[in-house]
Design an enzyme around this catalytic site. Structure first.
Site, mmCIF file in Angstrom:
data_model
loop_
_atom_site.group_PDB
_atom_site.id
_atom_site.type_symbol
_atom_site.label_atom_id
_atom_site.label_comp_id
_atom_site.label_asym_id
_atom_site.label_seq_id
_atom_site.Cartn_x
_atom_site.Cartn_y
_atom_site.Cartn_z
ATOM 1 C CD GLU A 102 -3.113 -0.885 0.541
ATOM 2 O OE1 GLU A 102 -3.918 -1.824 0.440
ATOM 3 O OE2 GLU A 102 -3.281 0.213 -0.011
ATOM 4 C CG PHE A 103 0.300 4.305 -2.781
ATOM 5 C CD1 PHE A 103 -0.801 4.813 -3.436
ATOM 6 C CD2 PHE A 103 1.171 3.495 -3.487
ATOM 7 C CE1 PHE A 103 -1.035 4.519 -4.788
ATOM 8 C CE2 PHE A 103 0.945 3.185 -4.819
ATOM 9 C CZ PHE A 103 -0.170 3.707 -5.466
ATOM 10 C CE LYS A 170 -3.258 15.207 -18.412
ATOM 11 N NZ LYS A 170 -4.700 14.973 -18.442
ATOM 12 C CG HIS A 200 0.772 12.724 -23.083
ATOM 13 N ND1 HIS A 200 -0.271 12.949 -22.214
ATOM 14 C CD2 HIS A 200 0.213 12.594 -24.300
ATOM 15 C CE1 HIS A 200 -1.404 12.951 -22.899
ATOM 16 N NE2 HIS A 200 -1.148 12.739 -24.156
ATOM 17 C CE LYS A 204 0.225 14.214 -28.249
ATOM 18 N NZ LYS A 204 0.043 12.791 -28.564
ATOM 19 C CD GLU A 238 -9.184 13.297 -25.656
ATOM 20 O OE1 GLU A 238 -10.062 12.796 -24.922
ATOM 21 O OE2 GLU A 238 -8.002 13.414 -25.319
ATOM 22 C CG HIS A 262 -2.750 18.023 -22.691
ATOM 23 N ND1 HIS A 262 -1.574 17.587 -22.110
ATOM 24 C CD2 HIS A 262 -3.645 17.032 -22.530
ATOM 25 C CE1 HIS A 262 -1.770 16.381 -21.617
ATOM 26 N NE2 HIS A 262 -3.001 16.012 -21.851
ATOM 27 C CE LYS A 361 -11.838 13.865 -22.015
ATOM 28 N NZ LYS A 361 -10.658 13.072 -22.274
#
Lengths: 510, 360
Positions: A102-103, A170, A200, A204, A238, A262, A361
């Site tokens: 466990e953390f 993030k 991320h 790219k 998206e 982003h 989205k």
């Protein structure tokens, strides 16, 4: 700084150090879909040391072999290179381990330390560590505290023969105060240089190309200002919904999920001034400057800020349920799945040039694009009465169909002189036949090399939160009364179109 | 190769156009990042130069102009061929043009043959596979439109003369220069700079007493000057660290450089060995001893020749070995990078300056 005599700038490549990467939350989606495939491909291409080890840290009971088997399936499914190289996997998996804890368990970290020390001896990883926190942000401080307490996070100033770094996903905090608090907490256990805040998008190739495009070509930089540019549109669309992330999304919303990180990163790269050098700090400095120049948002709806939430609709000819029908989402949820913003950057370069940002989205397609629309030439030549020619548009396609296109006006062949817009198109796939590495490959490699250029610096994150937090607070108090206000598969709420229309502009149809 | 046709030189463009039209249905995209002119004299090295073409088109689409010259032929003739090459794998969507000329007799025509086929606005790289120390009017002509010339030191018997020639070319014409053997040493340079990166390690390097480089002296049909890569590494270390070469001698087949540092001397020895299964000229190991009795060993693994194991030890301490993968070398990436790299490597220039004055 004096150059090392054996290093040649722009030519020499440093080999990454041997190290152990510990992934906290290793049984989660990110490890299977992105991290493990990235590590496999890095190994495949010799981009990480042969003395690299990966340890998954999670609470679910499983053996090393169980974990390896799951990771093999994940790599087979999600790797950009197929089919899986069986003999490579056989060697690779021998350096993949699983640790159950466990953390919050001190004893779990003691056992982890023992395991890592053994792996150091067995594989020669020399005590170097990367801790990847693929967990809920609420665990960041706890994990770092435990790592520090058990001696797994080294004091960077005192320890010279080995290093330890932490990668955090993030969002970094959920508003300005929490981001500041998180930063303060983490700095108790390590230095800023040991913290790698991953976004991320920065990994790219197309995003990295933004700086090259802007500053390695004199043609565009001279046009990159208010004299020639009418407006800038940044779209992160998206077609998928929130999937299995309902619980997370209910807490976060789209602003925290995409805009604060982003979209703001793309904005800063497009709008920043040329850095004095390509060092990490020089680039971060310019990004922070431009973020700090953004005028605070006016929350007046229809003018500068629009929010939306998708209802049922059709995406790719398939029925799609509404956000409120998604798993782990309240049927009366007020969380936004679409945001459009009109930003003004108050500096000499951009005064009077609106930046329109939108993200959402369940839009008709997946597309991330930066579009620079130029001002029309004077109404003197080649203009028909009551009909203007199309403005020139430079579109930078981040994903998919990565490339850059420039829309120009040309004469149609023939005796009359109709003018037709045409596109000059550069597509990555056409010129660079080789498959580009995935974002996470580049980022993990850079972290091992200690290069933070493609990670978010603390003040960048704080500047972004400083802009966004008042909006979030405003929305906390002013609940929407029209959700859901766009159908899944459409380009967002009608009021977003109104926002553009009142400026005499419209959203690009992608 | 997708399609190949023999064609008269004046029909080259037309034939390529026809081939591309026929490939339209196959949805192949024609692309080119640069023009690459390769010149070689017909002989045993021609297949080697053709392999380089393959290495390039595996990575990047380019307009390839391949010239194979037979100067000794009694009859004058020009035979040409065109082909479309897929970039990467056979089923790749992207392909590029290959134009081949076999020229017999007088080679004066060569520049005129290729000039119409250079794609404008793209860099022109010239790979001159012959000995540049031998004056060649064809090279003089081709140099005029090259943005970068890549030489091959394998073609020469006289390395100092080669170095002097390259330096003269650079100075006289201002063209960027490179050498394929220099490219082959890239991974070794990277592993050395990585190992000696930290200040205390750099101090060890500067304190070197002896450096022994073992290389594969087995000759092949393409390579007979097998110690060039080792000479480059030795010269690179000397030039970058400010060591002056006092003397060069050969003892029992080993080539020894006696170099003067600030206070003491360092001896760099190039030791040949014979490994049938490995490429000619490949550096197999490097051992460094310092005056303070530190010892560094860089050893190529016999099981995986792309892996180098580095060990460091002193009288009282032994560090855990580090392993490095020379992935770039395996894939020919260094060669391709050297061909496409911009500018002239400053380190390479320093090596040439040093070699020019060295009695080898």
């Amino acid at each position: 700084m004096q150059e090392h005599p054996l290093e040649e700038r722009g030519v020499s490549t440093r080999f990454p150090d041997p190290c152990i990467l510990v992934i906290f939350g290793a049984t989660g989606d990110l490890t299977a879909r992105k991290l493990m495939p990235a590590l496999y491909n890095l190994t495949r291409e010799g981009q990480i040391s042969p003395q690299f080890v990966c340890v998954g840290f999670a609470r679910r009971q499983k053996s090393h072999d169980d974990f390896r088997k799951e990771m093999k399936e994940a790599v087979q499914t999600y790797s950009r290179t197929k089919p899986l190289d069986e003999s490579l996997w056989k060697t690779f998996q021998e350096q993949v381990f699983y640790h159950i804890s466990e953390f919050h368990e001190d004893e779990g970290y003691e056992r982890l330390k023992k395991l890592l020390d053994e792996l150091d001896v067995r594989f020669g990883t020399k005590g170097n560590r990367v801790y990847y926190l693929s967990t809920q942000p609420s665990f960041f401080t706890l994990i770092c505290e435990k790592l520090h307490k058990s001696g797994l996070l080294y004091n960077a100033e005192q320890t010279k023969d080995k290093w330890s770094r932490v990668i955090v996903e993030k969002p970094f905090g959920h508003d300005l105060n929490s981001a500041l608090a998180l930063q303060k907490e983490l700095l108790q256990f390590m230095t800023e240089k040991q913290i790698f805040r991953i976004d991320h998008y920065l990994g790219k190739e197309t995003v990295q190309n933004l700086l090259v495009f802007r500053f390695a070509n004199s043609l565009f930089e001279s046009l990159w200002n208010d004299r020639y540019i009418d407006h800038v549109q940044i779209t992160v669309a998206e077609e998928i919904g929130i999937g299995t992330r309902g619980a997370f999304f209910e807490e976060a919303g789209l602003v925290r999920d995409m805009i604060q990180n982003h979209v703001m990163q793309l904005l800063s790269l497009v709008a920043m001034e040329p850095p004095v050098s390509l060092s990490a700090d020089a680039i971060h400095d310019e990004k922070v400057k431009v973020l700090q120049a953004i005028r605070p948002l006016n929350f007046n709806l229809h003018t500068e800020v629009v929010r939306g939430q998708y209802g049922p609709g059709l995406v790719n000819a398939q029925e799609a349920i509404g956000y409120r029908q998604e798993k782990n989402v309240m049927p009366t949820s007020q969380v936004e799945t679409y945001v459009a913003l009109r930003l003004a950057i108050e500096n000499w370069r951009w005064a009077g040039v609106p930046f329109y940002l939108r993200a959402g989205k369940r839009l008709p397609k997946r597309a991330t694009e930066i579009a620079i629309t130029f001002k029309n030439p004077p109404d003197v030549l080649f203009q028909e009465p009551g009909k203007r020619n199309e403005p020139n548009v430079l579109a930078i396609r981040i994903q998919p169909d990565e490339g850059i296109s420039l829309k120009i006006n040309c004469k149609v062949p023939g005796p009359s002189s109709p003018i037709q817009p045409v596109k000059m198109d550069f597509r990555y796939g056409s010129y660079f036949g080789m498959a580009a590495p995935e974002a996470y490959e580049r980022l993990i490699c850079d972290c091992i090399l200690g290069d933070s250029t493609l990670f978010a610096r603390e003040d960048e994150v704080i500047s972004s939160w400083r802009l966004i937090t008042p909006l979030l607070e405003h929305w906390q108090n002013e609940k929407p009364n029209d959700f859901p206000n766009y159908k899944a598969g459409s380009w967002g709420p009608a009021i977003a179109d109104e926002m553009m229309k009142q400026d005499g502009r419209k959203w690009r149809l992608l | 190769m997708l399609l190949e046709e023999s064609v008269a030189p004046e029909k080259i463009s037309e034939t390529l156009g026809r081939i591309w039209n026929s490939l339209e249905k196959a949805r192949k995209m024609r692309a080119s990042l640069f023009n690459l002119i390769l010149y070689t004299e017909k002989g045993p090295r021609t297949p080697y130069v053709q392999k380089i073409t393959q290495a390039v088109t595996e990575k990047f689409p380019s307009r390839i102009l391949f010239i194979s010259a037979d100067k000794n032929a009694k009859e004058e003739s020009v035979r040409s061929k065109v082909a479309v090459l897929p970039v990467g794998s056979e089923d790749s969507e992207i392909a590029c043009d290959l134009i081949e000329f076999e020229v017999s007799g007088s080679c004066k025509r060569i520049p005129h043959l290729i000039l119409p086929h250079i794609l404008p606005d793209l860099p022109v790289y010239l790979l001159w596979a012959e000995d540049p120390t031998l004056q060649d009017p064809v090279e003089d002509e081709l140099e005029k439109f090259a943005t970068r010339i890549i030489f091959d030191s394998e073609s020469t018997c006289n390395l100092p003369s080669f170095a002097a020639t390259l330096l003269e070319r650079k100075e006289k014409h201002g063209i960027d220069i490179a050498d394929l053997n220099w490219a082959r040493t890239e991974s070794w340079r990277d592993v050395l700079s990585t190992t000696f990166y930290a200040q205390e390690k750099l101090a060890d390097l500067k304190d070197a007493q002896t450096i022994q480089i073992v290389y594969n002296a087995r000759e092949s049909s393409f390579f007979c000057h097998t110690r060039i890569q080792s000479i480059y590494i030795a010269s690179w270390l000397a030039s970058q660290l400010g060591w002056k070469i006092k003397k060069v001698d050969e003892k029992k087949e080993s080539l020894n450089f006696l170099c003067a540092k600030e206070k003491e001397n360092v001896t760099i020895s190039l030791i040949p060995t014979n490994q049938a299964a490995l490429p000619a000229g490949m550096i197999l190991s490097l051992e460094l001893k310092t005056y303070q009795d530190s010892h560094y060993s860089f050893l190529r693994s016999p099981e995986n020749t792309q892996q180098i194991t580095v060990t460091f030890s002193t009288k009282t301490f032994c560090e855990f070995p580090s392993h490095f993968l020379f992935a770039k070398g395996a894939a020919g990436q260094s060669l391709v990078k050297e061909i496409c790299h911009k500018g002239t490597s400053e380190h390479f220039m320093n090596v040439l300056l040093l070699l020019k004055q060295t009695n080898l």
